[in-house]
Scaffold this motif. Structure first.
Motif, PDB file in Angstrom:
ATOM      1  N   ARG A  16     -18.865   4.021  -9.753  1.00  0.00           N
ATOM      2  CA  ARG A  16     -17.704   3.340 -10.329  1.00  0.00           C
ATOM      3  C   ARG A  16     -16.639   3.352  -9.246  1.00  0.00           C
ATOM      4  O   ARG A  16     -16.405   4.372  -8.622  1.00  0.00           O
ATOM      5  CB  ARG A  16     -17.241   4.095 -11.577  1.00  0.00           C
ATOM      6  N   LEU A  17     -16.006   2.233  -8.976  1.00  0.00           N
ATOM      7  CA  LEU A  17     -15.127   2.105  -7.818  1.00  0.00           C
ATOM      8  C   LEU A  17     -13.881   2.968  -7.939  1.00  0.00           C
ATOM      9  O   LEU A  17     -13.113   2.839  -8.882  1.00  0.00           O
ATOM     10  CB  LEU A  17     -14.728   0.647  -7.614  1.00  0.00           C
ATOM     11  N   ASN A  18     -13.700   3.836  -6.979  1.00  0.00           N
ATOM     12  CA  ASN A  18     -12.513   4.661  -6.797  1.00  0.00           C
ATOM     13  C   ASN A  18     -12.711   5.313  -5.434  1.00  0.00           C
ATOM     14  O   ASN A  18     -13.137   6.444  -5.340  1.00  0.00           O
ATOM     15  CB  ASN A  18     -12.398   5.700  -7.908  1.00  0.00           C
ATOM     16  N   CYS A  19     -12.452   4.542  -4.370  1.00  0.00           N
ATOM     17  CA  CYS A  19     -12.797   5.018  -3.038  1.00  0.00           C
ATOM     18  C   CYS A  19     -11.564   5.085  -2.142  1.00  0.00           C
ATOM     19  O   CYS A  19     -10.609   4.329  -2.337  1.00  0.00           O
ATOM     20  CB  CYS A  19     -13.867   4.128  -2.408  1.00  0.00           C
ATOM     21  N   PRO A  20     -11.606   5.968  -1.138  1.00  0.00           N
ATOM     22  CA  PRO A  20     -10.518   5.990  -0.154  1.00  0.00           C
ATOM     23  C   PRO A  20     -10.434   4.642   0.559  1.00  0.00           C
ATOM     24  O   PRO A  20     -11.448   4.088   0.992  1.00  0.00           O
ATOM     25  CB  PRO A  20     -10.945   7.098   0.814  1.00  0.00           C
ATOM     26  N   ALA A  21      -9.230   4.109   0.675  1.00  0.00           N
ATOM     27  CA  ALA A  21      -9.040   2.802   1.304  1.00  0.00           C
ATOM     28  C   ALA A  21      -9.570   2.795   2.731  1.00  0.00           C
ATOM     29  O   ALA A  21     -10.066   1.778   3.203  1.00  0.00           O
ATOM     30  CB  ALA A  21      -7.562   2.416   1.276  1.00  0.00           C
ATOM     31  N   GLY A  22      -9.522   3.924   3.418  1.00  0.00           N
ATOM     32  CA  GLY A  22     -10.004   4.021   4.792  1.00  0.00           C
ATOM     33  C   GLY A  22     -11.503   3.850   4.926  1.00  0.00           C
ATOM     34  O   GLY A  22     -12.006   3.648   6.024  1.00  0.00           O
ATOM     35  N   ASP A  23     -12.242   3.935   3.814  1.00  0.00           N
ATOM     36  CA  ASP A  23     -13.692   3.731   3.861  1.00  0.00           C
ATOM     37  C   ASP A  23     -14.066   2.265   4.047  1.00  0.00           C
ATOM     38  O   ASP A  23     -15.214   1.963   4.363  1.00  0.00           O
ATOM     39  CB  ASP A  23     -14.356   4.253   2.581  1.00  0.00           C
ATOM     40  N   LEU A  24     -13.117   1.365   3.835  1.00  0.00           N
ATOM     41  CA  LEU A  24     -13.376  -0.068   4.004  1.00  0.00           C
ATOM     42  C   LEU A  24     -12.819  -0.528   5.345  1.00  0.00           C
ATOM     43  O   LEU A  24     -11.608  -0.513   5.557  1.00  0.00           O
ATOM     44  CB  LEU A  24     -12.729  -0.876   2.879  1.00  0.00           C
ATOM     45  N   VAL A  25     -13.708  -0.931   6.233  1.00  0.00           N
ATOM     46  CA  VAL A  25     -13.331  -1.388   7.564  1.00  0.00           C
ATOM     47  C   VAL A  25     -13.340  -2.916   7.568  1.00  0.00           C
ATOM     48  O   VAL A  25     -14.246  -3.544   7.002  1.00  0.00           O
ATOM     49  CB  VAL A  25     -14.327  -0.850   8.618  1.00  0.00           C
ATOM     50  N   GLU A  26     -12.347  -3.503   8.198  1.00  0.00           N
ATOM     51  CA  GLU A  26     -12.235  -4.963   8.288  1.00  0.00           C
ATOM     52  C   GLU A  26     -13.550  -5.605   8.739  1.00  0.00           C
ATOM     53  O   GLU A  26     -14.064  -5.293   9.815  1.00  0.00           O
ATOM     54  CB  GLU A  26     -11.114  -5.322   9.271  1.00  0.00           C
ATOM     55  N   GLY A  27     -14.120  -6.465   7.897  1.00  0.00           N
ATOM     56  CA  GLY A  27     -15.348  -7.182   8.235  1.00  0.00           C
ATOM     57  C   GLY A  27     -16.576  -6.295   8.346  1.00  0.00           C
ATOM     58  O   GLY A  27     -17.607  -6.732   8.835  1.00  0.00           O
ATOM     59  N   GLY A  28     -16.483  -5.062   7.869  1.00  0.00           N
ATOM     60  CA  GLY A  28     -17.592  -4.116   7.983  1.00  0.00           C
ATOM     61  C   GLY A  28     -18.334  -3.933   6.676  1.00  0.00           C
ATOM     62  O   GLY A  28     -18.251  -4.759   5.763  1.00  0.00           O
ATOM     63  N   ALA A  29     -19.064  -2.841   6.595  1.00  0.00           N
ATOM     64  CA  ALA A  29     -19.870  -2.557   5.405  1.00  0.00           C
ATOM     65  C   ALA A  29     -18.991  -2.471   4.161  1.00  0.00           C
ATOM     66  O   ALA A  29     -17.863  -1.978   4.209  1.00  0.00           O
ATOM     67  CB  ALA A  29     -20.643  -1.255   5.583  1.00  0.00           C
ATOM     68  N   GLY A  30     -19.538  -2.958   3.064  1.00  0.00           N
ATOM     69  CA  GLY A  30     -18.856  -2.887   1.790  1.00  0.00           C
ATOM     70  C   GLY A  30     -19.337  -1.698   0.981  1.00  0.00           C
ATOM     71  O   GLY A  30     -20.228  -0.963   1.408  1.00  0.00           O
ATOM     72  N   ILE A  31     -18.745  -1.534  -0.159  1.00  0.00           N
ATOM     73  CA  ILE A  31     -19.124  -0.467  -1.072  1.00  0.00           C
ATOM     74  C   ILE A  31     -19.569  -1.107  -2.383  1.00  0.00           C
ATOM     75  O   ILE A  31     -18.836  -1.890  -2.985  1.00  0.00           O
ATOM     76  CB  ILE A  31     -17.959   0.503  -1.310  1.00  0.00           C
ATOM     77  N   GLY A  53      -3.498   4.988  -1.063  1.00  0.00           N
ATOM     78  CA  GLY A  53      -4.660   5.201  -0.214  1.00  0.00           C
ATOM     79  C   GLY A  53      -5.999   5.150  -0.925  1.00  0.00           C
ATOM     80  O   GLY A  53      -7.012   5.555  -0.362  1.00  0.00           O
ATOM     81  N   VAL A  54      -6.014   4.629  -2.158  1.00  0.00           N
ATOM     82  CA  VAL A  54      -7.253   4.544  -2.939  1.00  0.00           C
ATOM     83  C   VAL A  54      -7.449   3.110  -3.415  1.00  0.00           C
ATOM     84  O   VAL A  54      -6.507   2.456  -3.856  1.00  0.00           O
ATOM     85  CB  VAL A  54      -7.208   5.503  -4.154  1.00  0.00           C
ATOM     86  N   VAL A  55      -8.692   2.617  -3.307  1.00  0.00           N
ATOM     87  CA  VAL A  55      -9.047   1.313  -3.859  1.00  0.00           C
ATOM     88  C   VAL A  55      -9.667   1.570  -5.227  1.00  0.00           C
ATOM     89  O   VAL A  55     -10.569   2.401  -5.365  1.00  0.00           O
ATOM     90  CB  VAL A  55     -10.060   0.564  -2.969  1.00  0.00           C
ATOM     91  N   GLN A  56      -9.167   0.874  -6.238  1.00  0.00           N
ATOM     92  CA  GLN A  56      -9.691   1.071  -7.591  1.00  0.00           C
ATOM     93  C   GLN A  56      -9.688  -0.239  -8.354  1.00  0.00           C
ATOM     94  O   GLN A  56      -8.993  -1.178  -8.003  1.00  0.00           O
ATOM     95  CB  GLN A  56      -8.876   2.116  -8.335  1.00  0.00           C
ATOM     96  N   LEU A  57     -10.501  -0.273  -9.383  1.00  0.00           N
ATOM     97  CA  LEU A  57     -10.520  -1.436 -10.265  1.00  0.00           C
ATOM     98  C   LEU A  57      -9.198  -1.512 -11.005  1.00  0.00           C
ATOM     99  O   LEU A  57      -8.679  -0.492 -11.455  1.00  0.00           O
ATOM    100  CB  LEU A  57     -11.663  -1.315 -11.277  1.00  0.00           C
ATOM    101  N   VAL A  58      -8.667  -2.709 -11.150  1.00  0.00           N
ATOM    102  CA  VAL A  58      -7.403  -2.867 -11.855  1.00  0.00           C
ATOM    103  C   VAL A  58      -7.525  -2.395 -13.291  1.00  0.00           C
ATOM    104  O   VAL A  58      -6.657  -1.717 -13.810  1.00  0.00           O
ATOM    105  CB  VAL A  58      -6.920  -4.339 -11.792  1.00  0.00           C
ATOM    106  N   ASP A  59      -8.642  -2.696 -13.966  1.00  0.00           N
ATOM    107  CA  ASP A  59      -8.770  -2.297 -15.369  1.00  0.00           C
ATOM    108  C   ASP A  59      -9.063  -0.807 -15.538  1.00  0.00           C
ATOM    109  O   ASP A  59      -9.095  -0.309 -16.641  1.00  0.00           O
ATOM    110  CB  ASP A  59      -9.801  -3.140 -16.114  1.00  0.00           C
ATOM    111  N   ASP A  60      -9.225  -0.058 -14.431  1.00  0.00           N
ATOM    112  CA  ASP A  60      -9.346   1.396 -14.499  1.00  0.00           C
ATOM    113  C   ASP A  60      -7.992   2.079 -14.402  1.00  0.00           C
ATOM    114  O   ASP A  60      -7.880   3.273 -14.587  1.00  0.00           O
ATOM    115  CB  ASP A  60     -10.221   1.935 -13.357  1.00  0.00           C
ATOM    116  N   SER A  61      -6.954   1.298 -14.061  1.00  0.00           N
ATOM    117  CA  SER A  61      -5.629   1.870 -13.883  1.00  0.00           C
ATOM    118  C   SER A  61      -4.948   2.027 -15.236  1.00  0.00           C
ATOM    119  O   SER A  61      -5.018   1.134 -16.071  1.00  0.00           O
ATOM    120  CB  SER A  61      -4.767   0.950 -13.005  1.00  0.00           C
TER     121      SER A  61
END
Length: 127
Positions: free
Chosen positions: A6-21, A108-116
Protein backbone atom coordinates in the motif's frame (compact mmCIF):
# COMPACT_ATOMS: atom_id res chain seq x y z
CA UNK A 1 12.91 0.43 -5.22
CA UNK A 2 10.26 -1.72 -6.83
CA UNK A 3 8.31 -3.25 -3.97
CA UNK A 4 4.62 -4.04 -3.78
CA UNK A 5 2.69 -2.53 -0.86
CA UNK A 6 0.00 0.00 0.00
CA UNK A 7 1.62 3.27 -1.07
CA UNK A 8 3.36 5.19 1.71
CA UNK A 9 6.97 5.58 0.63
CA UNK A 10 9.82 8.01 1.26
CA UNK A 11 9.80 10.60 -1.53
CA UNK A 12 13.54 10.05 -2.00
CA UNK A 13 12.86 6.49 -3.19
CA UNK A 14 11.48 7.91 -6.45
CA UNK A 15 14.22 9.04 -8.82
CA UNK A 16 13.40 11.24 -11.82
CA UNK A 17 12.72 8.95 -14.80
CA UNK A 18 13.86 5.92 -12.80
CA UNK A 19 12.28 2.82 -11.33
CA UNK A 20 8.76 3.14 -10.02
CA UNK A 21 7.10 1.62 -7.01
CA UNK A 22 4.22 -0.82 -7.39
CA UNK A 23 1.52 -0.74 -4.74
CA UNK A 24 -1.75 -2.45 -3.95
CA UNK A 25 -4.77 -0.85 -5.60
CA UNK A 26 -7.91 -2.90 -4.81
CA UNK A 27 -10.09 -0.84 -7.19
CA UNK A 28 -8.10 -2.28 -10.10
CA UNK A 29 -7.62 -5.83 -8.87
CA UNK A 30 -5.33 -5.66 -5.86
CA UNK A 31 -1.67 -6.49 -5.42
CA UNK A 32 0.72 -4.46 -7.54
CA UNK A 33 -2.07 -2.92 -9.58
CA UNK A 34 -0.97 0.65 -8.95
CA UNK A 35 2.39 2.32 -9.56
CA UNK A 36 4.06 5.62 -8.89
CA UNK A 37 7.02 7.22 -10.68
CA UNK A 38 8.73 10.61 -10.56
CA UNK A 39 8.51 12.83 -13.63
CA UNK A 40 9.17 16.58 -13.91
CA UNK A 41 9.95 16.54 -10.19
CA UNK A 42 6.51 15.25 -9.21
CA UNK A 43 5.17 11.90 -8.11
CA UNK A 44 2.73 10.54 -10.72
CA UNK A 45 0.61 7.45 -10.07
CA UNK A 46 -1.46 5.28 -12.38
CA UNK A 47 -3.27 1.97 -12.52
CA UNK A 48 -0.80 -0.62 -13.84
CA UNK A 49 -2.90 -1.55 -16.86
CA UNK A 50 -2.48 -0.73 -20.53
CA UNK A 51 -5.71 0.64 -22.04
CA UNK A 52 -5.13 -1.43 -25.19
CA UNK A 53 -4.78 -5.00 -23.87
CA UNK A 54 -5.36 -4.64 -20.12
CA UNK A 55 -1.88 -6.03 -19.32
CA UNK A 56 0.55 -4.62 -16.77
CA UNK A 57 2.99 -2.10 -18.19
CA UNK A 58 6.27 -2.85 -16.43
CA UNK A 59 8.71 -5.19 -18.17
CA UNK A 60 10.35 -5.99 -14.81
CA UNK A 61 8.77 -5.08 -11.46
CA UNK A 62 8.95 -1.29 -11.19
CA UNK A 63 10.46 -0.70 -14.65
CA UNK A 64 7.94 1.55 -16.42
CA UNK A 65 10.08 4.06 -18.32
CA UNK A 66 11.75 3.47 -21.65
CA UNK A 67 15.53 3.91 -21.62
CA UNK A 68 15.57 7.72 -21.97
CA UNK A 69 13.35 8.13 -18.89
CA UNK A 70 11.00 10.45 -20.76
CA UNK A 71 8.08 8.13 -21.50
CA UNK A 72 6.25 5.24 -19.88
CA UNK A 73 6.11 2.17 -22.11
CA UNK A 74 3.91 -0.92 -22.27
CA UNK A 75 6.19 -3.94 -22.20
CA UNK A 76 3.78 -6.05 -24.24
CA UNK A 77 3.34 -4.01 -27.40
CA UNK A 78 5.42 -0.85 -26.95
CA UNK A 79 2.70 1.78 -26.53
CA UNK A 80 4.29 5.05 -25.33
CA UNK A 81 2.64 7.20 -22.64
CA UNK A 82 3.28 10.76 -21.47
CA UNK A 83 4.09 10.36 -17.75
CA UNK A 84 2.67 13.77 -16.86
CA UNK A 85 -0.82 12.91 -18.15
CA UNK A 86 -0.93 9.18 -18.90
CA UNK A 87 -1.91 9.95 -22.52
CA UNK A 88 -0.83 7.36 -25.08
CA UNK A 89 1.16 9.31 -27.66
CA UNK A 90 2.29 6.38 -29.81
CA UNK A 91 1.11 2.83 -30.39
CA UNK A 92 -2.13 0.90 -30.85
CA UNK A 93 -3.97 2.75 -28.06
CA UNK A 94 -2.94 6.25 -29.23
CA UNK A 95 -5.25 8.85 -27.67
CA UNK A 96 -6.31 6.60 -24.76
CA UNK A 97 -5.06 7.25 -21.22
CA UNK A 98 -3.72 5.37 -18.27
CA UNK A 99 -6.07 5.68 -15.30
CA UNK A 100 -4.55 8.22 -12.88
CA UNK A 101 -4.41 7.70 -9.11
CA UNK A 102 -4.19 10.78 -6.88
CA UNK A 103 -1.03 10.99 -4.77
CA UNK A 104 0.65 13.72 -2.80
CA UNK A 105 4.04 14.38 -1.26
CA UNK A 106 3.94 15.67 2.28
CA UNK A 107 6.76 15.81 4.81
CA UNK A 108 9.01 13.71 2.59
CA UNK A 109 6.45 10.93 2.07
CA UNK A 110 4.48 9.99 -1.05
CA UNK A 111 1.01 8.71 -0.19
CA UNK A 112 -2.36 8.11 -1.74
CA UNK A 113 -4.62 11.13 -1.38
CA UNK A 114 -7.51 8.98 -0.13
CA UNK A 115 -5.22 7.55 2.60
CA UNK A 116 -4.75 11.02 4.07
CA UNK A 117 -6.96 11.96 7.03
CA UNK A 118 -9.85 14.15 5.96
CA UNK A 119 -9.21 13.77 2.24
CA UNK A 120 -11.54 12.32 -0.37
CA UNK A 121 -10.72 10.10 -3.34
CA UNK A 122 -8.90 12.01 -6.05
CA UNK A 123 -9.08 11.46 -9.76
CA UNK A 124 -5.58 12.31 -10.92
CA UNK A 125 -1.93 12.49 -10.00
CA UNK A 126 -0.67 15.24 -7.74
CA UNK A 127 0.12 18.56 -9.34
Amino acid sequence: MAGTARLNCPAGDLVEGGAGIRFDWPRAGGEGKGFVVRFDGQARAFVNRCPHLGVELDWQPGEFFEESGLYLVCSTHGAIFDPSTGLCVEGPCRGARLEAIAVEERDGVVQLVDDSPGRGTGSGPSQ
